[in-house]
Design a protein around this motif. Structure first.
Motif, PDB file in Angstrom:
ATOM      1  N   ASN A   1       0.860   4.153  -2.318  1.00 20.03           N
ATOM      2  CA  ASN A   1       0.472   5.737  -2.447  1.00 20.03           C
ATOM      3  C   ASN A   1       1.991   6.254  -2.622  1.00 20.03           C
ATOM      4  OD1 ASN A   1      -1.806   6.297  -1.093  1.00 20.03           O
ATOM      5  ND2 ASN A   1      -0.969   5.304   0.790  1.00 20.03           N
TER       6      ASN A   1
ATOM      7  N   MET B   1       5.694  10.672   1.642  1.00 21.39           N
ATOM      8  CA  MET B   1       5.373  11.886   0.292  1.00 21.39           C
ATOM      9  C   MET B   1       5.778  12.680   0.022  1.00 21.39           C
ATOM     10  SD  MET B   1       1.489  14.077   1.339  1.00 21.39           S
ATOM     11  CE  MET B   1       1.341  13.233   3.016  1.00 21.39           C
TER      12      MET B   1
ATOM     13  N   PRO C   1      -2.963   9.536   5.220  1.00 16.36           N
ATOM     14  CA  PRO C   1      -2.577   7.889   5.177  1.00 16.36           C
ATOM     15  C   PRO C   1      -0.875   7.232   5.110  1.00 16.36           C
ATOM     16  CG  PRO C   1      -4.217   7.811   3.924  1.00 16.36           C
ATOM     17  CD  PRO C   1      -3.807   9.585   4.096  1.00 16.36           C
ATOM     18  N   ILE C   2      -0.589   8.574   4.343  1.00 16.38           N
ATOM     19  CA  ILE C   2       0.508   8.221   3.841  1.00 16.38           C
ATOM     20  C   ILE C   2       1.894   9.065   4.732  1.00 16.38           C
ATOM     21  CG2 ILE C   2      -0.092   9.669   2.447  1.00 16.38           C
ATOM     22  CD1 ILE C   2       2.259   7.964   1.046  1.00 16.38           C
ATOM     23  N   SER C   3       3.348   8.499   5.080  1.00 15.72           N
ATOM     24  CA  SER C   3       4.065   9.590   5.996  1.00 15.72           C
ATOM     25  C   SER C   3       4.488  10.539   5.581  1.00 15.72           C
ATOM     26  CB  SER C   3       5.596   8.599   6.311  1.00 15.72           C
ATOM     27  OG  SER C   3       6.063   8.046   5.268  1.00 15.72           O
TER      28      SER C   3
ATOM     29  N   LYS D   1       1.290  -0.911   0.067  1.00 12.02           N
ATOM     30  CA  LYS D   1       0.191   0.055  -0.160  1.00 12.02           C
ATOM     31  C   LYS D   1       1.092   0.954   0.039  1.00 12.02           C
ATOM     32  CE  LYS D   1      -2.854   2.578   2.670  1.00 12.02           C
ATOM     33  NZ  LYS D   1      -3.522   3.638   2.108  1.00 12.02           N
TER      34      LYS D   1
ATOM     35  N   THR E   1       1.442   6.606  -6.872  1.00 15.76           N
ATOM     36  CA  THR E   1       0.124   7.448  -7.158  1.00 15.76           C
ATOM     37  C   THR E   1       0.738   9.562  -6.769  1.00 15.76           C
ATOM     38  OG1 THR E   1      -0.801   5.689  -5.962  1.00 15.76           O
ATOM     39  CG2 THR E   1      -1.758   8.115  -6.727  1.00 15.76           C
ATOM     40  N   ILE E   2       1.190   9.965  -5.960  1.00 15.39           N
ATOM     41  CA  ILE E   2       2.592  10.785  -5.826  1.00 15.39           C
ATOM     42  C   ILE E   2       3.204  11.314  -6.287  1.00 15.39           C
ATOM     43  CG2 ILE E   2       2.709  12.411  -4.062  1.00 15.39           C
ATOM     44  CD1 ILE E   2       1.404  10.412  -2.341  1.00 15.39           C
TER      45      ILE E   2
END
Lengths: 267, 330
Positions: free
Chosen positions: A6, A107, A101-103, A2, A9-10
């Motif tokens: 993420n 990110m 929900p991501i560090s 996950k 995606t970013i």
């Protein structure tokens, strides 16, 4: 898995954003190309004075190519990570990202790499052009194996450099002003990365100390054309893996401590 | 009744900072001072409530909201938001809460608003079909259809703020924390945003917890108002009850046919300009009937208006009554 999703995606959103920064990316590529060109001219002058003789086993082609590789590695923009953390902490805009929900670090790394990918492509293009037009590509033995080793060293090196800059970025929570530490780190990476002088020119013990530091390990990629690459490769990989473990642990611990210590305006 | 969505007990936050001191001593040993930003407050919010958290600058509003959303670590006390510890279970909590800080943007400035909404959808593990459906729903609620394909940097402040709130609602949070959501917006954008938030509260049952300096936000949005000052909750009432309880003054304006005669009302603040008389009546000291009766004798009345205090004046009087007016002006 996950976390990786993420991250990607970013990253991909920021690659799309990068198109809007295309002028800045072009300027960045040009400035690096000019710097690369000037340094290579200086190297050429030194080798001319030595009648083309190798220095410490490093000939002109290898020295020039090390410089080219250095520019490509820096094009990934991991240095931006410190600047982003520093800016967002000081302005307080960090608060908008801490309840996702991501560090936060993950990110910002994805953002940084995504935004800088056009610069990397630009620099790879500039490097290709340089090698093609000058004919200075070092066609050393085992070139494919060296390029493969280069990719592995680059991947590990980027991870180490990212963690180093993240670590300095996080220190702003305690220091309020971490720019002096950033400058020390940045210049050390430049020195041991070959921004000014190829590390192959360094005296033996000095080179060993430099390569053993995380700042040196971050940029082994510049040595992939060096004659002693395969002799040094196991040490390089071991050093990188060791530093990767230490820095990953340090960033994890410091991130948790920073969460507890964080203050942003209005609180 | 369902469990509270926010429960804080003895919530406390203090900060230390380095004091500037002169001389060589400051190089050798730093002096530190402590600020008590939030002082052991208790707070309970039930699902579906709309709560305004108001107070002057530096009162502890933002600090509290940041502790509730897991951004800041409390110095002491106990918090549960949606049954979770905001600091220890920050990631789990992020799926249940939405946060918007009025002066911060979380949108991708150079890409269309849709891309930011998609990013948030993916971040919260929604599949593409759900993301598309949710974007449609939010576009309806927030009237985003005309702006969703525009790059965020080209949106007006009001449009961007609606986009910010929509992004924070992609994952259908059960509570949304809004820190100064209408800051910098013009009256039209403010009204539109308030209506939208009311619709959201009604249609999706989302609990709204907002801080604001704008009493219009409180009047339009909040069923309940909590006033904090110097880190302590000084009032926690329904907004209606707050107005009634603290509504001590009425403003009276009487237009006479000719200049009114002199009056003999003690303690009533009266100003006469031409044929118009303005009076402010302190209801704790006077009976409105008696004052009116006395004033109506002053001449032939052409028109009369009685106005209640605005909520702004009510809140100001709360600060004054707790002796904090001077600090709030700072």
């Amino acid at each position: 898995m996950k976390a990786l999703n993420n991250f990607l995606t970013i990253y991909s959103m920021n690659v799309r954003q990068a198109w809007f920064h295309r002028r800045a990316a072009t300027a960045s590529v040009l400035s690096w190309a000019i710097r690369m060109g000037l340094t290579i001219l200086l190297y050429a002058f030194i080798y001319q004075l030595r009648n083309g003789q190798a220095v410490n086993g490093i000939d002109f082609k290898i020295a020039a190519s090390g410089m080219v590789l250095y520019a490509i590695v820096l094009g990934f923009g991991y240095r931006d990570l410190f600047k982003t953390i520093n800016r967002e902490f000081k302005s307080g805009s960090i608060e908008a990202w801490l309840n996702k929900p991501i560090s936060y670090i993950q990110m910002k790394v994805a953002e940084s790499f995504g935004k800088n990918i056009p610069v990397v492509f630009g620099l790879v293009g500039a490097a290709g052009l340089f090698w093609l037009l000058s004919g200075q590509f070092p066609l050393v033995d085992d070139i494919w194996l060296r390029l493969f080793a280069g990719v592995v060293l680059l991947g590990l090196g980027l991870a180490i450099a990212t963690l180093l800059y993240a670590l300095v970025g996080l220190s702003v929570v305690w220091l309020q002003e971490a720019t002096p530490i950033y400058l020390i780190l940045d210049k050390t990476i430049m020195i041991f990365g070959g921004a000014f002088i190829p590390i192959g020119f360094f005296p033996g013990i000095f080179r060993l100390i430099g390569e053993s530091l995380p700042t040196g390990a971050a940029i082994y990629t510049t040595q992939i054309f060096y004659p002693d690459l395969f002799t040094n490769l196991p040490r390089f990989l071991a050093t990188q893996i060791l530093w990767l473990g230490i820095l990953a642990y340090a960033v994890t611990v410091l991130s948790k401590a920073a969460n507890r210590r964080l203050t942003v305006n209005g609180g | 009744m369902s469990d509270p969505i926010v429960q804080a007990k003895g919530l406390h936050k203090s900060f230390t900072y380095q004091k500037r001191s002169k001389g060589l001593r400051s190089w050798l040993k730093a002096d530190y001072a402590t600020i008590e930003a939030v002082k052991k407050i208790d707070l309970t919010i039930n699902p579906g409530e709309t709560v305004a958290f108001v107070g002057p600058n530096g009162a502890g509003k933002s600090t509290t909201i940041k502790m509730l959303s897991g951004i800041l670590a409390p110095t002491g006390g106990h918090i549960r938001v949606c049954g979770l510890d905001p600091l220890k279970q920050r990631r789990e909590l992020s799926y249940k809460i939405g946060c918007v800080f009025g002066q911060r943007s979380q949108l991708l400035p150079n890409l269309p608003l849709r891309d930011s909404l998609e990013l948030f959808g993916k971040m919260y593990d929604l599949d593409q079909a759900t993301i598309d459906k949710r974007i449609e729903e939010l576009s309806d609620i927030f009237a985003l259809h005309s702006t969703i394909e525009q790059p965020v940097r080209q949106l007006s402040l009001g449009q961007r703020m609606r986009g910010e709130i929509a992004a924070s609602l992609m994952h259908k949070p059960t509570i949304v924390f809004l820190d100064e959501p209408t800051i910098g917006l013009d009256v039209v954008a403010k009204r539109s945003l308030r209506e939208t938030l009311n619709n959201l509260n009604k249609s999706e049952g989302t609990t709204i917890f907002l801080t604001s300096h704008d009493t219009g936000d409180i009047e339009a949005l909040a069923e309940r108002t909590i006033v904090i000052d110097h880190g302590t909750i000084i009032v926690d009432e329904s907004t209606d009850h707050l107005r009634k309880k603290f509504l001590n003054k009425k403003h009276l304006q009487i237009d006479f046919a000719t200049k009114p005669e002199k009056h003999a009302l003690a303690d009533v603040e009266i100003r006469i300009q031409g044929n118009t008389l303005n009076a402010t009546i302190d209801m704790t000291k006077h009976d409105i009937n008696e004052v009116l009766h006395a004033l109506l004798k002053l001449g032939i009345v052409e028109d009369i208006q009685i106005q209640e205090e605005s909520l702004e004046e009510v809140i100001l009087s709360i600060y004054e009554s707790t002796g904090k007016k001077d600090e709030s002006a700072q």
